[in-house]
Design an enzyme around this catalytic site. Structure first.
Site, PDB file in Angstrom:
ATOM      1  CG  HIS A 245      -2.027  -1.040   1.094  1.00  0.00           C
ATOM      2  ND1 HIS A 245      -3.119  -1.068   1.931  1.00  0.00           N
ATOM      3  CD2 HIS A 245      -2.191  -2.064   0.218  1.00  0.00           C
ATOM      4  CE1 HIS A 245      -3.907  -2.084   1.581  1.00  0.00           C
ATOM      5  NE2 HIS A 245      -3.371  -2.694   0.542  1.00  0.00           N
TER       6      HIS A 245
ATOM      7  CD  GLU B  34      -2.125   3.962   3.184  1.00  0.00           C
ATOM      8  OE1 GLU B  34      -3.313   4.082   3.504  1.00  0.00           O
ATOM      9  OE2 GLU B  34      -1.733   3.240   2.253  1.00  0.00           O
TER      10      GLU B  34
ATOM     11  CB  CYS C  24      -6.616  -0.825   4.864  1.00  0.00           C
ATOM     12  SG  CYS C  24      -4.901  -1.377   4.883  1.00  0.00           S
TER      13      CYS C  24
END
Length: 346
Positions: free
Chosen positions: A258, A260, A285
Site C-alpha cells: 500500500h 502508506e 486500511c
C-alpha cells in the site's frame, strides 16, 4: 484575488461577476473589446443587444494598463468578464493572483435567456437554429474562439439555475473566493502531493498516494504497487488485483504494497520521529493503520473514504493518533445544480 469569468452568451458570467461584487465586495473592471461584436450577441436583424447595465466599473483600453492597475492594488479583489481572446488571457495569467472561471449552460436555456434580453430591448430574437449556428461560430472562431478559453479555466461551472438566489446559493457552497485557490493551505499542498504520487501507482485496483511530513517538510512519499524487482501489478504481477476479487477479499494473496507502507518503509522509524503527519488520498486500511501507529505518526489526514474507515478510526483513537478528513475547495467541472437541494417546505 483577480477572478476572470468567461462563458457563452447568457451562460451566467455576468451573474457570477455580480455575485462577487455584491456578496464579497469585489471591484469589477472591464477591457475594451479588440474586435467587433460577434453575431451571437445580436438580434435577428443584427442589432447589438446590450448586456445588463454595470455600475461602478473601472474601464481600461488595453490589457497592459489593466495589469498595471491590479498589480499596484493587489490587495483589492477584482473580477472581470472581459476575457476576449487567448492573448488577453495569456497576459492575465501572468499574475499569480489570477484565476479563470468559465460558465456554461444548456444552449436551450441560454437561447431563452437571450430571448428575454431581446424582449427588453424590443428586438426580434434569432431563431434557435440561428442561435446554435452563431454559438458554434463563437466557440470555434480561429482567433477568439471561446472553446480555447474555457479549456484553460481552473474552475468550470455548469449553470442551469432558474433564479439568481439559486445560483448565489450554489456559489456560496463552493466558496468561489477562497484564498486557498490562489495559494494552497498546507493541507491542500500536501494532499496535492499525495494525489500526484498516486499517479505513479501501478496497482490495478485503485491508485493511492501518500506523503509523510514533519514540521511542514516532506520526509517520504509512497504509492501502491508490487514490490521492487517484481513485475508491476498493471503488467500482471499481482494475481489478486488482476482478478475479479471482491473488495476486501483475498487480501492475503495480494502482492501489492500500500502507499502508506511504501512511504513508511522509505522513511523508517528513526527519520519519522515525533510529531509526523501522514497525508493519504484514501483513508488507511486497518493493516496500514497498525503500522502507522507503530512508527509513531501523530496525525493522519485523508481525502477519500474507505470501507474500513470505522475500524481504522477506532484503532487510531485508542492509540491517540489524530484522524481527520480534508476536502479541498472544488475545482474542475462543477455542476451547480447538484449543490442546491430543494427546500423541504416546497
Amino acid at each position: 484575488m483577480f477572478v476572470g469569468v468567461c462563458g457563452g452568451l447568457c451562460a451566467g458570467k455576468n451573474s457570477v461577476a455580480t455575485y462577487l461584487v455584491e456578496k464579497h465586495n469585489f471591484t469589477e473592471i472591464t477591457l475594451t473589446r479588440p474586435a467587433s461584436t460577434p453575431a451571437i450577441e445580436k438580434s435577428a436583424s443584427d442589432a447589438t443587444i446590450p448586456p445588463p447595465t454595470l455600475y461602478n466599473v473601472i474601464h481600461f483600453n488595453d490589457v497592459s494598463a489593466l495589469l498595471d492597475y491590479v498589480t499596484l492594488h493587489w490587495q483589492t479583489n477584482f473580477v472581470t468578464t472581459s476575457i476576449w481572446d487567448e492573448p488577453v488571457l495569456t497576459e492575465l495569467q501572468r499574475r499569480p493572483f489570477f484565476i479563470l472561471v468559465s460558465v456554461d449552460a444548456p444552449i436551450s436555456t441560454r437561447w431563452q435567456r437571450f430571448r428575454d434580453r431581446c424582449a427588453v430591448a424590443r428586438k426580434t430574437p434569432p431563431t434557435l437554429e440561428q442561435f446554435v449556428l452563431r454559438n458554434d461560430e463563437h466557440l470555434y472562431d480561429a482567433r477568439a474562439g471561446l472553446a480555447a478559453l474555457q479549456s484553460r479555466a481552473q474552475i468550470r461551472l455548469l449553470n442551469a439555475s432558474t433564479s439568481l438566489p439559486e445560483l448565489y446559493k450554489a456559489l456560496d457552497a463552493i466558496d468561489l473566493p477562497d484564498p486557498a485557490r490562489i495559494r494552497p493551505t498546507w493541507d491542500m499542498y500536501f494532499m496535492t502531493l499525495a494525489s500526484l504520487a498516486a499517479r505513479r501507482s501501478n496497482c490495478m485496483r485503485r491508485p493511492v498516494g501518500c506523503v509523510v511530513v514533519r514540521e511542514k517538510r516532506v520526509i517520504s512519499t509512497g504509492y501502491n504497487g508490487t514490490p521492487r524487482s517484481v513485475t508491476n501489478c498493471n503488467e500482471g504481477g499481482c494475481p489478486r488485483c488482476n482478478s475479479n476479487a471482491a473488495g476486501g477479499a483475498g487480501l492475503n494473496t495480494c502482492l501489492c504494497l500500500h502507499a502508506e507502507e511504501n512511504a513508511l518503509l522509505e522513511a523508517g522509524r528513526d527519520r519519522i520521529g515525533g510529531g509526523a503527519v501522514l497525508y493519504c488520498d484514501t483513508c488507511p486500511c486497518l493493516t496500514c493503520s497498525v503500522k502507522i501507529i507503530q512508527v509513531g505518526i501523530s496525525e493522519v489526514v485523508y481525502s477519500k473514504g474507505y470501507h474500513m474507515d470505522s475500524a481504522s478510526a477506532a484503532m487510531f483513537k485508542e492509540a491517540g493518533v489524530k484522524l481527520r478528513q480534508f476536502s479541498p475547495p472544488p475545482e474542475g467541472l462543477i455542476n451547480l445544480s447538484n449543490l442546491v437541494m430543494p427546500d423541504a417546505t416546497e
